[in-house]
Design a protein around this motif. Structure first.
Motif, PDB file in Angstrom:
ATOM      1  N   ALA A 191       6.230  14.973   1.080  1.00 23.76           N
ATOM      2  CA  ALA A 191       4.955  14.255   0.969  1.00 23.76           C
ATOM      3  C   ALA A 191       5.044  13.085  -0.003  1.00 23.76           C
ATOM      4  CB  ALA A 191       3.854  15.219   0.528  1.00 23.76           C
ATOM      5  N   LEU A 192       5.973  13.182  -0.964  1.00 24.44           N
ATOM      6  CA  LEU A 192       6.141  12.121  -1.955  1.00 24.44           C
ATOM      7  C   LEU A 192       6.578  10.803  -1.305  1.00 24.44           C
ATOM      8  CD1 LEU A 192       5.978  11.599  -4.998  1.00 24.44           C
ATOM      9  CD2 LEU A 192       8.368  12.298  -5.179  1.00 24.44           C
ATOM     10  N   ASP A 217       0.832  -1.203   0.000  1.00 27.11           N
ATOM     11  CA  ASP A 217       0.000   0.000   0.000  1.00 27.11           C
ATOM     12  C   ASP A 217       0.867   1.253   0.000  1.00 27.11           C
ATOM     13  OD1 ASP A 217      -2.479  -1.361   0.140  1.00 27.11           O
ATOM     14  OD2 ASP A 217      -2.250  -1.615   2.293  1.00 27.11           O
ATOM     15  N   LEU A 218       1.952   1.226   0.778  1.00 24.47           N
ATOM     16  CA  LEU A 218       2.855   2.373   0.820  1.00 24.47           C
ATOM     17  C   LEU A 218       3.463   2.634  -0.557  1.00 24.47           C
ATOM     18  CD1 LEU A 218       4.509   4.554   2.273  1.00 24.47           C
ATOM     19  CD2 LEU A 218       6.175   2.778   2.867  1.00 24.47           C
ATOM     20  N   ALA A 219       3.921   1.567  -1.229  1.00 24.46           N
ATOM     21  CA  ALA A 219       4.496   1.717  -2.571  1.00 24.46           C
ATOM     22  C   ALA A 219       3.462   2.268  -3.544  1.00 24.46           C
ATOM     23  CB  ALA A 219       5.037   0.372  -3.064  1.00 24.46           C
ATOM     24  N   GLU A 220       2.218   1.773  -3.447  1.00 23.43           N
ATOM     25  CA  GLU A 220       1.149   2.277  -4.313  1.00 23.43           C
ATOM     26  C   GLU A 220       0.878   3.753  -4.022  1.00 23.43           C
ATOM     27  OE1 GLU A 220      -0.873  -2.145  -4.111  1.00 23.43           O
ATOM     28  OE2 GLU A 220      -1.969  -0.412  -3.312  1.00 23.43           O
ATOM     29  N   ASP A 221       0.900   4.116  -2.749  1.00 20.97           N
ATOM     30  CA  ASP A 221       0.641   5.495  -2.362  1.00 20.97           C
ATOM     31  C   ASP A 221       1.718   6.428  -2.911  1.00 20.97           C
ATOM     32  OD1 ASP A 221      -0.852   7.475  -0.896  1.00 20.97           O
ATOM     33  OD2 ASP A 221       0.745   7.485   0.587  1.00 20.97           O
ATOM     34  N   ILE A 222       2.971   5.987  -2.854  1.00 18.63           N
ATOM     35  CA  ILE A 222       4.066   6.789  -3.398  1.00 18.63           C
ATOM     36  C   ILE A 222       3.873   7.009  -4.898  1.00 18.63           C
ATOM     37  CG2 ILE A 222       6.542   6.717  -3.954  1.00 18.63           C
ATOM     38  CD1 ILE A 222       6.967   5.413  -1.188  1.00 18.63           C
ATOM     39  N   MET A 275      12.314   5.365   1.346  1.00 16.76           N
ATOM     40  CA  MET A 275      11.806   6.700   1.037  1.00 16.76           C
ATOM     41  C   MET A 275      10.952   7.227   2.182  1.00 16.76           C
ATOM     42  SD  MET A 275      10.758   6.810  -3.001  1.00 16.76           S
ATOM     43  CE  MET A 275      10.110   8.471  -2.803  1.00 16.76           C
ATOM     44  N   ARG A 276      10.124   6.335   2.741  1.00 11.01           N
ATOM     45  CA  ARG A 276       9.250   6.754   3.838  1.00 11.01           C
ATOM     46  C   ARG A 276      10.068   7.196   5.052  1.00 11.01           C
ATOM     47  NH1 ARG A 276       5.557   9.655   5.014  1.00 11.01           N
ATOM     48  NH2 ARG A 276       6.838  10.291   6.753  1.00 11.01           N
ATOM     49  N   ARG A 277      11.135   6.455   5.358  1.00 15.21           N
ATOM     50  CA  ARG A 277      11.987   6.814   6.491  1.00 15.21           C
ATOM     51  C   ARG A 277      12.650   8.185   6.262  1.00 15.21           C
ATOM     52  NH1 ARG A 277      13.140   0.949   6.822  1.00 15.21           N
ATOM     53  NH2 ARG A 277      12.512   0.258   8.920  1.00 15.21           N
ATOM     54  N   LEU A 278      13.204   8.387   5.060  1.00 22.91           N
ATOM     55  CA  LEU A 278      13.845   9.667   4.756  1.00 22.91           C
ATOM     56  C   LEU A 278      12.830  10.805   4.763  1.00 22.91           C
ATOM     57  CD1 LEU A 278      16.289   8.648   1.873  1.00 22.91           C
ATOM     58  CD2 LEU A 278      16.896   9.307   4.207  1.00 22.91           C
ATOM     59  N   ALA A 279      11.640  10.539   4.227  1.00 22.44           N
ATOM     60  CA  ALA A 279      10.602  11.572   4.199  1.00 22.44           C
ATOM     61  C   ALA A 279      10.203  11.966   5.609  1.00 22.44           C
ATOM     62  CB  ALA A 279       9.381  11.061   3.430  1.00 22.44           C
ATOM     63  N   GLY A 280      10.145  10.987   6.511  1.00 21.52           N
ATOM     64  CA  GLY A 280       9.806  11.297   7.891  1.00 21.52           C
ATOM     65  C   GLY A 280      10.833  12.207   8.546  1.00 21.52           C
ATOM     66  N   LEU A 281      12.116  11.916   8.313  1.00 20.21           N
ATOM     67  CA  LEU A 281      13.178  12.748   8.863  1.00 20.21           C
ATOM     68  C   LEU A 281      13.119  14.161   8.292  1.00 20.21           C
ATOM     69  CD1 LEU A 281      16.134  10.195   8.720  1.00 20.21           C
ATOM     70  CD2 LEU A 281      14.936  10.986  10.767  1.00 20.21           C
TER      71      LEU A 281
END
Length: 340
Positions: free
Chosen positions: A165-166, A148-153, A239-245
């Motif tokens: 946000a990407l 789902d995360l990959a689809e959301d990206i 990507m999600r980890r980097l985006a969070g930081l």
């Protein structure tokens, strides 16, 4: 399966480890202490929410939280009431509460002149937020997983999302009291967990309807990315980890420039904007617009607004989705929403 039969110490070793990995994600990756909270699981009956239900059932005594379910009947299928009945029976079997509501999503889409996918998302959000707001100790738990995360990206890329946000949906949002414990878990592992324990789930035929963007991404686009890079799901987690930081970093930079009271949202002073880098100005415009309600600010409009501000085009008006406006004033930029 009665609740006593799903105690963690009664599970086979691989499935117990699966549960403990979810616990580690909640406690260590998310840094959330759930003791004393009520975790209300958004339950559809699909594989993801079914697996998460049993995982949370096993972890509740260890972590000290209470569990409840929330089921929204979208009324998009003639037999959708059966899914609600299944949710009610599951909750009853385990002595849990099942919050539920029925909303005619097709009628809502027609009324708001939006697509059914967007209307369904809005209906779910309103329902779950109403539950969250009804109890200060209640958190909403979603069963979104790594696919789902990959689809959301990919969907955010298609729609033109910006960074960070990407990076896709977050695993934890303390302000919204929202948690996604399976976000870095692959769908294949979730289904394997259910099959190993002989647990079934509901397959919603609407998940195969390619009229919906998410289903097209799932069936057609994501497989292409996985063919080119079999590790794309791992890349999505990275990507999600980097985006969070990065999100935390930018929020820290913006925080001193955001109003503390809603009534102070209207005017953004030029004296403040002149001391900010363009990257921060754009994010500040976006934050002000998002504070006015639903509607995604478009990058080209944000860039045009900034150019007009730099050129001091007093009186220029810029319109954004959600009936939101930004107007150049002698003192700066005013933000408003039509009808409010």
């Amino acid at each position: 399966m009665p609740q006593t039969a799903f105690a963690l110490n009664r599970l086979p070793a691989p499935e117990a480890r699966f549960c403990l990995e979810v616990e580690r994600f909640i406690v260590e990756e998310c840094g959330l202490n759930v003791a004393g909270l009520e975790l209300t699981l958004a339950y559809s009956g699909g594989a993801d929410s079914s697996a998460l239900f049993y995982v949370l059932l096993a972890l509740a005594p260890r972590l000290g939280f209470t569990l409840s379910l929330a089921h929204l009947d979208h009324a998009l299928r003639p037999d959708s009431h059966r899914d609600l009945q299944a949710a009610l029976e599951l909750a009853q079997d385990h002595g849990l509460t099942c919050h539920n509501r029925r909303i005619a999503v097709a009628a809502l889409a027609e009324e708001r002149k939006i697509g059914k996918e967007e209307a369904g998302r809005a209906a779910r959000l309103d329902f779950l937020r109403s539950l969250r707001d009804a109890a200060p100790e209640r958190w909403i738990v979603y069963a979104h997983q790594l696919n789902d995360l990959a689809e959301d990206i990919l969907m955010r890329l298609i729609r033109g999302g910006g960074w960070p946000a990407l990076g896709g949906m977050a695993a934890l949002d303390r302000k919204e009291r929202l948690l996604r414990p399976l976000l870095f878990t692959e769908r294949t592992k979730i289904e394997a967990f259910l099959r190993a324990l002989g647990l079934g789930w509901i397959e919603d035929p609407l998940n195969r309807d390619t009229a919906f963007l998410r289903n097209r991404v799932r069936a057609e686009i994501l497989p292409l990315f996985l063919r080119e890079n079999p590790s794309f799901l791992e890349a999505a987690a990275g990507m999600r980890r980097l985006a969070g930081l990065d999100s935390e970093y930018f929020q820290g930079l913006l925080a001193p420039h955001l109003p503390t009271h809603p009534e102070d949202q209207s005017l953004l002073l030029s004296s403040l904007l002149r001391g900010l880098d363009k990257a921060l100005r754009l994010r500040l415009y976006k934050a002000r617009l998002e504070a006015l309600g639903p509607g995604q600010p478009l990058l080209n409009n944000l860039l045009a607004l900034d150019r007009a501000w730099q050129k001091k085009k007093t009186g220029a008006l810029f319109q954004f989705p959600g009936r939101k406006n930004a107007r150049l004033e002698p003192e700066g930029i005013s933000f408003s929403r039509e009808g409010s």
